[in-house]
Design an enzyme around this catalytic site. Structure first.
Site, mmCIF file in Angstrom:
data_model
loop_
_atom_site.group_PDB
_atom_site.id
_atom_site.type_symbol
_atom_site.label_atom_id
_atom_site.label_comp_id
_atom_site.label_asym_id
_atom_site.label_seq_id
_atom_site.Cartn_x
_atom_site.Cartn_y
_atom_site.Cartn_z
ATOM 1 N N GLY A 69 42.595 -38.413 14.240
ATOM 2 C CA GLY A 69 42.113 -38.500 12.862
ATOM 3 C C GLY A 69 41.397 -37.263 12.373
ATOM 4 O O GLY A 69 41.081 -37.177 11.189
ATOM 5 N N SER A 77 51.094 -36.431 22.901
ATOM 6 C CA SER A 77 52.129 -36.832 21.947
ATOM 7 C C SER A 77 52.329 -35.718 20.932
ATOM 8 O O SER A 77 51.513 -34.815 20.796
ATOM 9 C CB SER A 77 51.703 -38.108 21.249
ATOM 10 O OG SER A 77 50.500 -37.876 20.556
ATOM 11 N N ALA A 130 52.736 -34.872 16.820
ATOM 12 C CA ALA A 130 52.150 -35.423 15.599
ATOM 13 C C ALA A 130 53.026 -36.555 15.086
ATOM 14 O O ALA A 130 54.251 -36.455 15.103
ATOM 15 C CB ALA A 130 52.071 -34.339 14.535
ATOM 16 N N THR A 172 51.524 -38.790 12.255
ATOM 17 C CA THR A 172 51.128 -38.716 10.853
ATOM 18 C C THR A 172 50.223 -37.506 10.592
ATOM 19 O O THR A 172 49.831 -37.282 9.458
ATOM 20 C CB THR A 172 50.362 -39.991 10.442
ATOM 21 O OG1 THR A 172 49.247 -40.133 11.328
ATOM 22 C CG2 THR A 172 51.245 -41.217 10.545
ATOM 23 N N SER A 173 49.882 -36.751 11.632
ATOM 24 C CA SER A 173 48.968 -35.619 11.467
ATOM 25 C C SER A 173 49.768 -34.316 11.356
ATOM 26 O O SER A 173 50.963 -34.307 11.598
ATOM 27 C CB SER A 173 48.026 -35.562 12.668
ATOM 28 O OG SER A 173 48.724 -35.113 13.807
ATOM 29 N N THR A 227 48.751 -32.166 20.055
ATOM 30 C CA THR A 227 48.589 -31.171 21.111
ATOM 31 C C THR A 227 49.948 -30.653 21.576
ATOM 32 O O THR A 227 50.123 -29.452 21.814
ATOM 33 C CB THR A 227 47.795 -31.782 22.284
ATOM 34 O OG1 THR A 227 46.466 -32.051 21.829
ATOM 35 C CG2 THR A 227 47.733 -30.838 23.465
ATOM 36 N N ASP A 242 46.117 -49.692 12.985
ATOM 37 C CA ASP A 242 45.492 -48.998 14.113
ATOM 38 C C ASP A 242 44.322 -49.869 14.541
ATOM 39 O O ASP A 242 43.181 -49.453 14.481
ATOM 40 C CB ASP A 242 45.021 -47.613 13.642
ATOM 41 C CG ASP A 242 45.082 -46.592 14.756
ATOM 42 O OD1 ASP A 242 45.308 -46.988 15.910
ATOM 43 O OD2 ASP A 242 44.897 -45.401 14.476
ATOM 44 N N SER A 283 47.145 -49.122 23.895
ATOM 45 C CA SER A 283 48.059 -47.988 23.839
ATOM 46 C C SER A 283 47.528 -46.829 24.689
ATOM 47 O O SER A 283 48.224 -46.277 25.540
ATOM 48 C CB SER A 283 48.224 -47.562 22.377
ATOM 49 O OG SER A 283 48.901 -46.348 22.276
ATOM 50 N N LYS A 336 38.826 -41.796 11.539
ATOM 51 C CA LYS A 336 39.350 -43.141 11.781
ATOM 52 C C LYS A 336 38.223 -44.155 11.875
ATOM 53 O O LYS A 336 38.330 -45.266 11.376
ATOM 54 C CB LYS A 336 40.141 -43.171 13.099
ATOM 55 C CG LYS A 336 41.571 -42.730 12.957
ATOM 56 C CD LYS A 336 42.354 -43.058 14.212
ATOM 57 C CE LYS A 336 43.752 -42.466 14.107
ATOM 58 N NZ LYS A 336 44.510 -42.622 15.361
#
Lengths: 531, 531
Positions: free
Chosen positions: A194, A220, A222, A224-225, A229, A282, A290, A314
């Site tokens: 977030g 992971s 992106a 939605t960002s 990384t 979320d 998760s 978030k």
């Protein structure tokens, strides 16, 4: 409850599904994205005889495998002939037979866990075996999008109690691959996300690996960002590594920074995410399951978890963060994972660059001890690394930060990073001349003032509109942070884009909402936390 | 909030969707069942330039219309070429242009009501305008299956308060067609379902129409049951009537018994049902909104609502039935609909036949005052008709039943039914020689006893396995009912099927669970209600 994929005939109840017909399988080159679709011609004898309808679920068996698929009815012999069964790309790959193979087709029994799903929809508490059955059916792609969504929404908010969150996490680990590093101390860090920028993992991993700790970090991309990384590391190195290469690199260098998608860790999680994202769901329970399932499956024994708190993060309040921390702690303990949860300042982006290339530049400046390095990214990374170093029984409580700083300042962190980059397969990158996207514009301060607020979500949105992460060199470069004094007309940030349409979208959005608030001295939102 | 389908360019916010490209539309003959799917070739320039992905939603505009569709990515030039946009059958029909027409394609803005949906998922109470926007988007097929399911599950159980149920019902009426009969008293009856047989509408309509009341009854086909009123009426007459014919018949005969699907009444309801069914969701709020919106849209002013209660009915206890009744009463009042809710005996099927032909036989026997007519079907129908007759201000309270009985016994009900059948287009049917399916078997009593229980769900299941309603002559004919004395070896019921595989499925299922319980005298479950 059976754990085999293929029930013997006696296990499969006959009614509704006993009748079996055979059709030649055909690959239909349509990508239906994680939902198995079977294409049957309207005049197919099997379609009519079995009473299938559009959206019926059928079971397709071949060669000891079986898959479920949703029926789409076709009126075009060019797509599928009357004696054929068309399968979408995913379904065809999952079944794993050659085109033309005669497959058995029957009305599908509903997934075994349907009863448990209906009980959850009705608001009941689920038992361990219920969640096992549900997660297994999800991982095996037996749920339709309707059923998946129903599960996600029925488990939303506080509908899962903490025992159920543990059962869910545990089931998610059980359905996938689980790595074993054969060491007693395998560390990892994770941020719930977030906050734009915030590429601390790329600093923490080389620091703690240089100290000798085992840190097999998978990340992971992106969703939605503007950059994950994995997207940022990909500017510097190859991140899509076969599992064997990844294991070798970790053995050789004590760490890695790779994309986690290849390892089949907690596969049900990936399926669930495919419906959680479009619904912006979320919930605490799903977040905890998760994250912890992925970490345990990756073989981690010790986890440092970062919960940023801020008005546009978030988690918005300290009490919310504390509730979430307790849930993480409860479930981690039940899973045998040592966890240290830190609540951090999430009022603004961490670092200056937002977007893969810009974030990689910030990271490399910190590693190089370059004076242009963003102070906040450096400080936060050192603090996080220090907390992880204190997982080492030989490090005294409170000494972690100083050790981390020493590793960074001595150049050992940079050396470790270079070794990891070389091992993964390096790409050309120069932090002094990062390959930024060619078009840009600046957003200027409309008056004198102190930066009193930066909207994480709006700044992330601008970077995405500008093309990040797909265009690696696109994004936003922040020139002022909270508390800084700006003069009217000074640029607050610079936006980079590769295409004029992207640039235009970002410009229009920035004109409606620049994402910056200017006020009098002391008007900035107070800093919630310092760890 | 805009009510137009096509926002002017200034209304459509530019970011994320301003870029528009043109492709030649192609009909892809795949039936995707109420979900619009767009097929784009992976090498399509638009697909790549716009950053579409599988499951992206795109907006397709042509000729003043616009639709939303979900992208499936195709790798087969035979299905869709690089300069084409393939549309599934539903989507193609909805857009309404010729193949080859150049359509505009852009990344879709999310449906207007997404914010309201997310707030409901988060547990908030929705306002009237929120539910209007959601229902409009649903009726216009703007929701994906994921979003639809999320709405249904988020409104499940008691998540909608009674005001919200009213807002939902009202919005569902507002989005579709609304009939106006230009009379002050337009009556209807409805049962919430779950009881096999129970074809009271086919008796109530001719009785009250013979009395002169206006009763334009539209019904659904079976969705999960072995026969709906529309399926059973279809044995006797044509039920798929264009709206104009239906209106003429109602004017001429004061009643009809038609399928409601052609009238576009409460279209959002049909879309919601497509996800409620596979999840077995039948929450009070959704049931009330579904039923009342359809009735108000059909122009009814007075409704008699039947809630059967029994161990294997939809509603299991009297307190549950009373809660449901109050919700119906509250919402109906807000909608200006007069409602009379009756709670009835739902312990067993009503009538003897289960399946279209068998149920039509029972109905015609009752109308003919034939001694073979099932007593329970006759009695319940007279009571329901009597309650409706008492909506007539000229009928004294308590006189309805006797008037109904007189209309039935005098043959006026049969005459009215024959007139309606002729008007709708009659089919050959002889109740003494109903066209039953050719194969049959009997289920025998395993011992002497009194019938102490009949499982509605199991009996319905057997009739469906035997082929009903698709095979009109298939089904179950009950030979004993609750309280009857049976001897070992006597047939409890007879199952009819057209195909040996169907017969076999039904036989196997009946062997596992016959659906009948035999006990000592007085052991039958007590009768809950008598109205």
């Amino acid at each position: 409850m059976t754990t085999s994929l293929i029930p013997t005939p006696s296990q499969a109840p006959p009614e509704g599904g006993a009748s079996v017909s055979r059709l030649a399988v055909r690959r239909v080159a349509i990508d239906t994205w994680r939902e198995n679709v079977a294409y049957l011609h309207r005049d197919c004898a099997v379609y009519r005889a079995e009473g299938f309808q559009a959206l019926s679920k059928i079971e397709v068996r071949a060669n000891g495998r079986r898959i479920l698929a949703t029926v789409n009815v076709v009126d075009d012999l060019g797509i599928v002939a009357c004696d054929e069964l068309g399968l979408s790309e995913d379904a065809f790959a999952l079944l794993g037979v050659e085109a033309g193979y005669k497959v058995a087709v029957a009305q599908a029994e509903p997934p075994e866990s349907m009863g448990a799903l209906f009980r959850k929809i009705a608001g009941e508490r689920l038992r361990r075996e219920d969640l096992r059955a549900i997660v297994r059916d999800i991982a095996e792609h037996r749920y339709s999008k309707i059923e998946l969504t129903a599960f996600v929404v029925a488990c939303n908010r506080d509908e899962l109690d903490r025992e159920e969150v543990f059962f869910l996490s545990d089931a998610m680990v059980a359905t996938g691959q689980r790595l074993d590093w054969h060491e007693g101390l395998v560390v990892d860090k994770h941020c719930i996300g977030g906050i734009p920028g915030n590429r601390t993992s790329m600093l923490v991993v080389p620091i703690v690996a240089a100290h000798g700790m085992l840190c097999p970090k998978t990340s992971s991309r992106a969703i939605t960002s503007p950059a994950g990384t994995a997207d940022t590391m990909e500017v510097l190195a190859n991140v899509e590594l076969p599992l064997q290469d990844l294991q070798r690199i970790v053995r050789d260098h004590r760490g890695c920074l790779a994309w986690g998608g290849t390892a089949q860790l907690s596969p049900a999680d990936d399926v669930l995410i495919s419906v959680e994202r479009p619904l912006s769901i979320d919930s605490p329970g799903q977040m905890v399951a998760s994250i912890l399932s992925k970490k345990v499956a990756a073989g981690s024994t010790h986890l440092l978890l970062d919960i940023p708190v801020g008005a546009t993060a978030k988690v918005r309040t300290i009490p919310d963060a504390q509730r979430l921390r307790k849930l993480f702690e409860f479930v981690a303990k039940r899973m045998g994972l040592t966890i240290d949860v830190v609540i951090t300042d999430g009022r603004q982006p961490i670092g200056n660059g937002i977007g893969p290339v810009l974030e990689a530049r910030d990271v490399m400046w910190v590693l190089a001890n370059d004076p242009r390095a963003p102070h906040d990214l450096r400080q936060k990374s050192l603090r996080l690394a220090g907390r992880i170093l204190e997982f080492d029984p030989d490090v005294r409580g409170g000494d972690g930060y100083a050790i981390a700083r020493d590793i960074l300042e001595s150049g050992r962190a940079m050396a470790k990073m270079r070794a990891i980059i070389d091992a993964q397969g390096h790409k050309p990158f120069d932090p002094d001349h990062p390959a930024l996207a060619p078009l840009s514009f600046e957003v200027l301060a409309k008056r004198d003032g102190i930066v009193s607020g930066i909207d994480n979500q709006q700044v992330a949105r601008l970077a995405r509109l500008a093309g990040a992460p797909k265009v690696q060199g696109a994004g936003v470069d922040l020139l002022f942070k909270l508390g800084d004094t700006v003069k009217e007309g000074q640029p607050l940030y610079r936006v980079y884009a590769a295409y004029s349409s992207d640039l235009e979208f970002a410009r229009q959005a920035s004109e409606r909402n620049a994402g910056y608030y200017l006020g009098e001295a002391g008007a900035e939102t107070r800093q919630f936390v310092e760890f």
